[in-house]
Design a protein around this motif. Structure first.
Motif, PDB file in Angstrom:
ATOM      1  N   TYR A  61      30.075  23.220  33.812  1.00 31.60           N
ATOM      2  CA  TYR A  61      30.313  23.317  32.372  1.00 31.60           C
ATOM      3  C   TYR A  61      31.466  22.428  31.961  1.00 31.60           C
ATOM      4  N   THR A  62      31.331  21.883  30.754  1.00 30.66           N
ATOM      5  CA  THR A  62      32.408  21.072  30.194  1.00 30.66           C
ATOM      6  C   THR A  62      33.323  21.982  29.395  1.00 30.66           C
ATOM      7  N   LEU A  63      34.429  21.431  28.959  1.00 31.95           N
ATOM      8  CA  LEU A  63      35.358  22.198  28.129  1.00 31.95           C
ATOM      9  C   LEU A  63      34.714  22.593  26.806  1.00 31.95           C
ATOM     10  N   GLN A  64      33.836  21.756  26.311  1.00 32.57           N
ATOM     11  CA  GLN A  64      33.120  22.055  25.062  1.00 32.57           C
ATOM     12  C   GLN A  64      32.177  23.244  25.268  1.00 32.57           C
ATOM     13  N   ASP A  65      31.546  23.358  26.422  1.00 33.84           N
ATOM     14  CA  ASP A  65      30.673  24.496  26.716  1.00 33.84           C
ATOM     15  C   ASP A  65      31.485  25.794  26.765  1.00 33.84           C
ATOM     16  N   VAL A  66      32.640  25.736  27.400  1.00 35.13           N
ATOM     17  CA  VAL A  66      33.497  26.921  27.508  1.00 35.13           C
ATOM     18  C   VAL A  66      33.967  27.355  26.120  1.00 35.13           C
ATOM     19  N   ALA A  67      34.329  26.403  25.279  1.00 33.67           N
ATOM     20  CA  ALA A  67      34.749  26.728  23.907  1.00 33.67           C
ATOM     21  C   ALA A  67      33.594  27.340  23.122  1.00 33.67           C
ATOM     22  N   SER A  68      32.414  26.848  23.355  1.00 33.27           N
ATOM     23  CA  SER A  68      31.234  27.397  22.686  1.00 33.27           C
ATOM     24  C   SER A  68      30.977  28.835  23.126  1.00 33.27           C
ATOM     25  N   PHE A  69      31.134  29.109  24.414  1.00 29.49           N
ATOM     26  CA  PHE A  69      30.955  30.472  24.925  1.00 29.49           C
ATOM     27  C   PHE A  69      31.965  31.425  24.287  1.00 29.49           C
ATOM     28  N   ALA A  70      33.222  30.993  24.247  1.00 25.54           N
ATOM     29  CA  ALA A  70      34.275  31.829  23.655  1.00 25.54           C
ATOM     30  C   ALA A  70      34.031  32.048  22.173  1.00 25.54           C
ATOM     31  N   SER A  71      33.600  31.018  21.484  1.00 23.34           N
ATOM     32  CA  SER A  71      33.325  31.131  20.055  1.00 23.34           C
ATOM     33  C   SER A  71      32.184  32.101  19.782  1.00 23.34           C
ATOM     34  N   SER A  72      31.132  32.046  20.594  1.00 19.64           N
ATOM     35  CA  SER A  72      29.997  32.954  20.425  1.00 19.64           C
ATOM     36  C   SER A  72      30.422  34.403  20.660  1.00 19.64           C
ATOM     37  N   PHE A  73      31.261  34.613  21.676  1.00 18.48           N
ATOM     38  CA  PHE A  73      31.725  35.967  21.963  1.00 18.48           C
ATOM     39  C   PHE A  73      32.605  36.497  20.834  1.00 18.48           C
ATOM     40  N   LEU A  74      33.509  35.681  20.325  1.00 16.93           N
ATOM     41  CA  LEU A  74      34.374  36.109  19.223  1.00 16.93           C
ATOM     42  C   LEU A  74      33.555  36.403  17.972  1.00 16.93           C
ATOM     43  N   THR A  75      32.503  35.647  17.746  1.00 16.91           N
ATOM     44  CA  THR A  75      31.624  35.912  16.605  1.00 16.91           C
ATOM     45  C   THR A  75      30.966  37.283  16.736  1.00 16.91           C
ATOM     46  N   ALA A  76      30.526  37.624  17.939  1.00 15.37           N
ATOM     47  CA  ALA A  76      29.911  38.938  18.165  1.00 15.37           C
ATOM     48  C   ALA A  76      30.921  40.061  17.930  1.00 15.37           C
ATOM     49  N   VAL A  77      32.158  39.860  18.370  1.00 16.57           N
ATOM     50  CA  VAL A  77      33.197  40.880  18.171  1.00 16.57           C
ATOM     51  C   VAL A  77      33.509  41.044  16.683  1.00 16.57           C
ATOM     52  N   VAL A  78      33.630  39.945  15.959  1.00 15.19           N
ATOM     53  CA  VAL A  78      33.901  40.012  14.517  1.00 15.19           C
ATOM     54  C   VAL A  78      32.741  40.676  13.784  1.00 15.19           C
ATOM     55  N   ASN A  79      31.505  40.366  14.180  1.00 11.95           N
ATOM     56  CA  ASN A  79      30.348  41.021  13.562  1.00 11.95           C
ATOM     57  C   ASN A  79      30.388  42.527  13.778  1.00 11.95           C
ATOM     58  N   PHE A  80      30.767  42.948  14.988  1.00 14.27           N
ATOM     59  CA  PHE A  80      30.885  44.375  15.270  1.00 14.27           C
ATOM     60  C   PHE A  80      31.958  45.018  14.401  1.00 14.27           C
ATOM     61  N   LEU A  81      33.115  44.374  14.292  1.00  9.15           N
ATOM     62  CA  LEU A  81      34.206  44.940  13.494  1.00  9.15           C
ATOM     63  C   LEU A  81      33.838  45.020  12.015  1.00  9.15           C
ATOM     64  N   VAL A  82      33.143  44.025  11.508  1.00  9.42           N
ATOM     65  CA  VAL A  82      32.708  44.050  10.103  1.00  9.42           C
ATOM     66  C   VAL A  82      31.717  45.188   9.887  1.00  9.42           C
ATOM     67  N   MET A  83      30.775  45.343  10.804  1.00 13.17           N
ATOM     68  CA  MET A  83      29.785  46.427  10.697  1.00 13.17           C
ATOM     69  C   MET A  83      30.475  47.790  10.745  1.00 13.17           C
ATOM     70  N   ALA A  84      31.423  47.953  11.647  1.00 12.32           N
ATOM     71  CA  ALA A  84      32.149  49.221  11.756  1.00 12.32           C
ATOM     72  C   ALA A  84      32.947  49.498  10.487  1.00 12.32           C
ATOM     73  N   PHE A  85      33.575  48.476   9.914  1.00 12.51           N
ATOM     74  CA  PHE A  85      34.348  48.667   8.688  1.00 12.51           C
ATOM     75  C   PHE A  85      33.448  49.039   7.513  1.00 12.51           C
ATOM     76  N   VAL A  86      32.300  48.375   7.404  1.00 11.85           N
ATOM     77  CA  VAL A  86      31.362  48.687   6.312  1.00 11.85           C
ATOM     78  C   VAL A  86      30.860  50.125   6.451  1.00 11.85           C
ATOM     79  N   LEU A  87      30.517  50.543   7.668  1.00 12.65           N
ATOM     80  CA  LEU A  87      30.069  51.922   7.876  1.00 12.65           C
ATOM     81  C   LEU A  87      31.175  52.923   7.555  1.00 12.65           C
TER      82      LEU A  87
END
Length: 137
Positions: A55-81
């Motif tokens: 993996y390149t550094l760009q791939d690793v950044a993409s993995f981290a970005s995707s994971f952070l997006t999932a965490v933010v989506n969870f937090l937004v859903m929890a806050f709305v509920l």
């Protein structure tokens, strides 16, 4: 039909039904975090260790970005509920608030010394005045 709708509303707004609905929604949102963790961290680490991929550094950044997006989506859903349930609980408490009948009086004021005495007293214990408004048995 009106009674049926009232019964359904009572069933749907019961505490355990709402708790189960929140559990299902939060569970599905949390499964997004678990899927993202598996796809973006665990599988790439296993591929790197076994030599299946590099993996390149760009791939690793993409993995981290995707994971952070999932965490933010969870937090937004929890806050709305949370906000939704807080509003529903407030609405339910306003709808179920019934005016209670005032409790029967247990004391009255002596017309002479103005102290509180028992409602069925025929003589004031403080000033010993005889109370005429009470019928004697």
């Amino acid at each position: 039909m009106k009674k049926f709708m009232q019964e359904f509303k009572t069933f749907a707004l019961r505490g355990n039904v709402m708790d189960m609905a929140v559990g299902v929604i939060i569970g599905s949102a949390f499964s997004g975090i678990v899927t993202s963790l598996t796809d973006n961290f665990i599988n790439p680490i296993l591929n790197l260790v076994t030599g299946g991929a590099t993996y390149t550094l760009q791939d690793v950044a993409s993995f981290a970005s995707s994971f952070l997006t999932a965490v933010v989506n969870f937090l937004v859903m929890a806050f709305v509920l949370f906000c939704l349930l807080k509003g529903m609980n407030k609405l339910a408490s306003l709808a179920h608030k019934k005016e209670e009948a005032p409790a029967a009086a247990t004391t009255k004021k002596c017309p002479y010394c103005k102290t509180e005495i028992a409602i069925d007293a025929t003589r004031c214990p403080h000033c010993t005045s005889q109370l005429l408004d009470v019928e004697k048995p």
